[in-house]
Design a protein around this motif. Sequence first.
Motif, PDB file in Angstrom:
ATOM      1  N   UNK A 167       0.855  -1.180   0.000  1.00 33.05           N
ATOM      2  CA  UNK A 167       0.000   0.000   0.000  1.00 33.05           C
ATOM      3  C   UNK A 167       0.890   1.229   0.000  1.00 33.05           C
ATOM      4  N   UNK A 168       0.723   2.068  -1.010  1.00 33.25           N
ATOM      5  CA  UNK A 168       1.533   3.284  -1.114  1.00 33.25           C
ATOM      6  C   UNK A 168       0.638   4.449  -1.498  1.00 33.25           C
ATOM      7  N   UNK A 169       0.905   5.617  -0.944  1.00 33.59           N
ATOM      8  CA  UNK A 169       0.078   6.792  -1.226  1.00 33.59           C
ATOM      9  C   UNK A 169       0.139   7.137  -2.702  1.00 33.59           C
ATOM     10  N   UNK A 170      -1.046   7.361  -3.284  1.00 38.88           N
ATOM     11  CA  UNK A 170      -1.118   7.753  -4.685  1.00 38.88           C
ATOM     12  C   UNK A 170      -1.098   6.585  -5.651  1.00 38.88           C
ATOM     13  N   UNK A 171      -0.898   5.361  -5.155  1.00 42.10           N
ATOM     14  CA  UNK A 171      -0.856   4.177  -6.010  1.00 42.10           C
ATOM     15  C   UNK A 171      -1.907   3.180  -5.559  1.00 42.10           C
ATOM     16  N   UNK A 172      -2.399   2.384  -6.502  1.00 39.33           N
ATOM     17  CA  UNK A 172      -3.350   1.346  -6.148  1.00 39.33           C
ATOM     18  C   UNK A 172      -2.649   0.243  -5.368  1.00 39.33           C
TER      19      UNK A 172
ATOM     20  N   UNK B 119      -8.250 -10.548  -4.047  1.00 38.27           N
ATOM     21  CA  UNK B 119      -9.283 -11.318  -4.745  1.00 38.27           C
ATOM     22  C   UNK B 119      -9.056 -11.295  -6.255  1.00 38.27           C
ATOM     23  N   UNK B 120      -8.609 -10.163  -6.770  1.00 37.17           N
ATOM     24  CA  UNK B 120      -8.334 -10.089  -8.219  1.00 37.17           C
ATOM     25  C   UNK B 120      -7.215 -11.053  -8.614  1.00 37.17           C
ATOM     26  N   UNK B 121      -6.181 -11.140  -7.779  1.00 32.36           N
ATOM     27  CA  UNK B 121      -5.101 -12.091  -8.058  1.00 32.36           C
ATOM     28  C   UNK B 121      -5.620 -13.520  -7.996  1.00 32.36           C
ATOM     29  N   UNK B 122      -6.482 -13.784  -7.026  1.00 32.12           N
ATOM     30  CA  UNK B 122      -7.073 -15.116  -6.880  1.00 32.12           C
ATOM     31  C   UNK B 122      -7.956 -15.457  -8.072  1.00 32.12           C
ATOM     32  N   UNK B 123      -8.734 -14.492  -8.523  1.00 28.82           N
ATOM     33  CA  UNK B 123      -9.587 -14.717  -9.692  1.00 28.82           C
ATOM     34  C   UNK B 123      -8.752 -15.041 -10.930  1.00 28.82           C
TER      35      UNK B 123
ATOM     36  N   UNK C  17      -3.596  -5.589  -9.041  1.00 29.84           N
ATOM     37  CA  UNK C  17      -3.868  -4.373  -8.277  1.00 29.84           C
ATOM     38  C   UNK C  17      -5.368  -4.258  -8.084  1.00 29.84           C
ATOM     39  N   UNK C  18      -5.771  -3.453  -7.096  1.00 29.75           N
ATOM     40  CA  UNK C  18      -7.195  -3.299  -6.828  1.00 29.75           C
ATOM     41  C   UNK C  18      -7.483  -1.999  -6.111  1.00 29.75           C
ATOM     42  N   UNK C  19      -8.759  -1.810  -5.773  1.00 28.98           N
ATOM     43  CA  UNK C  19      -9.171  -0.592  -5.096  1.00 28.98           C
ATOM     44  C   UNK C  19      -8.837  -0.619  -3.602  1.00 28.98           C
ATOM     45  N   UNK C  20      -8.478  -1.767  -3.098  1.00 24.48           N
ATOM     46  CA  UNK C  20      -8.058  -1.932  -1.715  1.00 24.48           C
ATOM     47  C   UNK C  20      -7.212  -3.180  -1.641  1.00 24.48           C
ATOM     48  N   UNK C  21      -6.616  -3.435  -0.474  1.00 24.75           N
ATOM     49  CA  UNK C  21      -5.738  -4.585  -0.362  1.00 24.75           C
ATOM     50  C   UNK C  21      -6.494  -5.894  -0.559  1.00 24.75           C
ATOM     51  N   UNK C  22      -7.668  -6.003   0.028  1.00 23.69           N
ATOM     52  CA  UNK C  22      -8.425  -7.246  -0.146  1.00 23.69           C
ATOM     53  C   UNK C  22      -8.913  -7.373  -1.581  1.00 23.69           C
ATOM     54  N   UNK C  23      -9.341  -6.263  -2.187  1.00 22.05           N
ATOM     55  CA  UNK C  23      -9.770  -6.294  -3.583  1.00 22.05           C
ATOM     56  C   UNK C  23      -8.626  -6.769  -4.485  1.00 22.05           C
ATOM     57  N   UNK C  24      -7.412  -6.289  -4.227  1.00 20.93           N
ATOM     58  CA  UNK C  24      -6.253  -6.732  -5.006  1.00 20.93           C
ATOM     59  C   UNK C  24      -6.013  -8.226  -4.807  1.00 20.93           C
TER      60      UNK C  24
END
Length: 503
Positions: A397-402, A430-434, A421-428
């Motif tokens: 998680x970095x400021x200004x980056x997804x 789940x996207x990797x898992x998908x 990458x995602x809109x949040x850490x958990x979203x990222x």
Amino acid sequence: MIEIMDTTLRDGEQTSGVSFSAREKLSIAKMLLVELGVNRVEIASARVSDGEFEAVKEIAHWAERAGRLGQLEVLGFVDGTVSLDWIGSAGCRVMNLLCKGSYKHVTKQLRKTPEQHIADIRSVVSNAAERNIDVNIYLEDWSNGIKNSPDYVFQLIDGLMDLPICRFMLPDTLGVLNPGNTFEYCKMMVDRYPQLKFDFHAHNDYDLAVANVYSAIRAGIRGIHTTVNGLGERAGNAPLSSVVAMLKDQLDEVSSVREERINHVSRLVETYSGVHIPLNKPIIGENVFTQCAGVHADGDSKNNLYCNELLPERFGRVREYALGKTSGRANIRKNLETLGIDMDEEAMQKITERIIELGDKKEMVTPEDLPYIISDVLHHDAMADQKIRILNYSLSLAQGLKPVATLKIEIDGEAYEESASGDGQYDAFVRALRRIYANLGRPFPMLTNYSVTIPPGGRTDAFVQTVISWNYAGVDFKTRGLDADQTEAAIKATLKMLNKIEG
């Protein structure tokens, strides 16, 4: 057979803060008529808005193609042909005409004589017949009318009963009735007019709506109005779930409603309306099929000693056994059996003591937490035989980056790795898992709801419980994760989901 008219889409939408979109209205109408099997649905009030008009047109178009147009009803008013024009243009063929059922309403609100009001109603019904639109009549404020001005009520019906009116609908508009006078007044109507069809429309201001429905049916009323989850103005209407159960178990009456689909429809309406179902709401509340006391679980194991006729399976649900300071071994053993875990007496004693300790702290303990508690108490990995394991993951998680997640999991002994990458850490995550599942050509469940709870006290080191609702192959289910970190708790819930669908 008791006829059910559901008015979730009309009276239910009068709940403060509730407004269904056209698509939501169509979805609910389909589920009420096709999946749940109610006899009729009241879908709107005439003249409300252009958006409402378009919604009614869409529902009517579907109903006509499905051969269900006669099951749709729209509230109309004594306004000459204005409501009839609206309803006819929208494609509907049944109007529920709102008339004044008390002398006080007709003289104080309309400022008309009973004779003038009857003449106005007759004109609307006559025009409706010419347009091939069926008419039911609401006697608004009937409960006060039959109590305080019965001669007016009888005058009104006597002046209309020769017309082609399908049903006379008796609303307790202000929710003032009780089971005693509901029976008295409804029987008065049925006995005086045995040739007419009557519906009863209850409101829940004194929490007596279902009891009043019970009395109305005992008095001979054969049509009942309900709403899903008891939605409605002020304290709401008679909830469909409770009415259907009461009909069968308390009155030995039948309806066309499919009990096993009630919970599904209730959850859909809960989502669309934004009005949460109370945990202790009969039939559909989250906790109503949960036994807390250990003695109850023990009794259920001994010929269902603590069960009544409201078996959860009737309504598409299952009985659960709560875990906490009142649990005892019987509750814990029931939950372990559900998870397929067999424990010896020594281990059971340790686990019982740990759960009681958690219960004393008022921390929520769920069946899904048991493997973690077992692991904590007995110092072994209770998840060792899972088909899917998370080998490693990294969240940045970095400021200004997804946020970015890199994930490595093992499926049936094979390791797979992906980043996203995602809109949040958990979203990222789940996207990797998908991506892994997509590459393997495997279906991935749809996440339908996500909630986080923290035990009372608000400590920064408190356990976080994340509850995630999923839909997989048309089946809805929930998984829970427990951890001091919210994202970690969500990941644990997701891992449980993966192993559940693989199992």
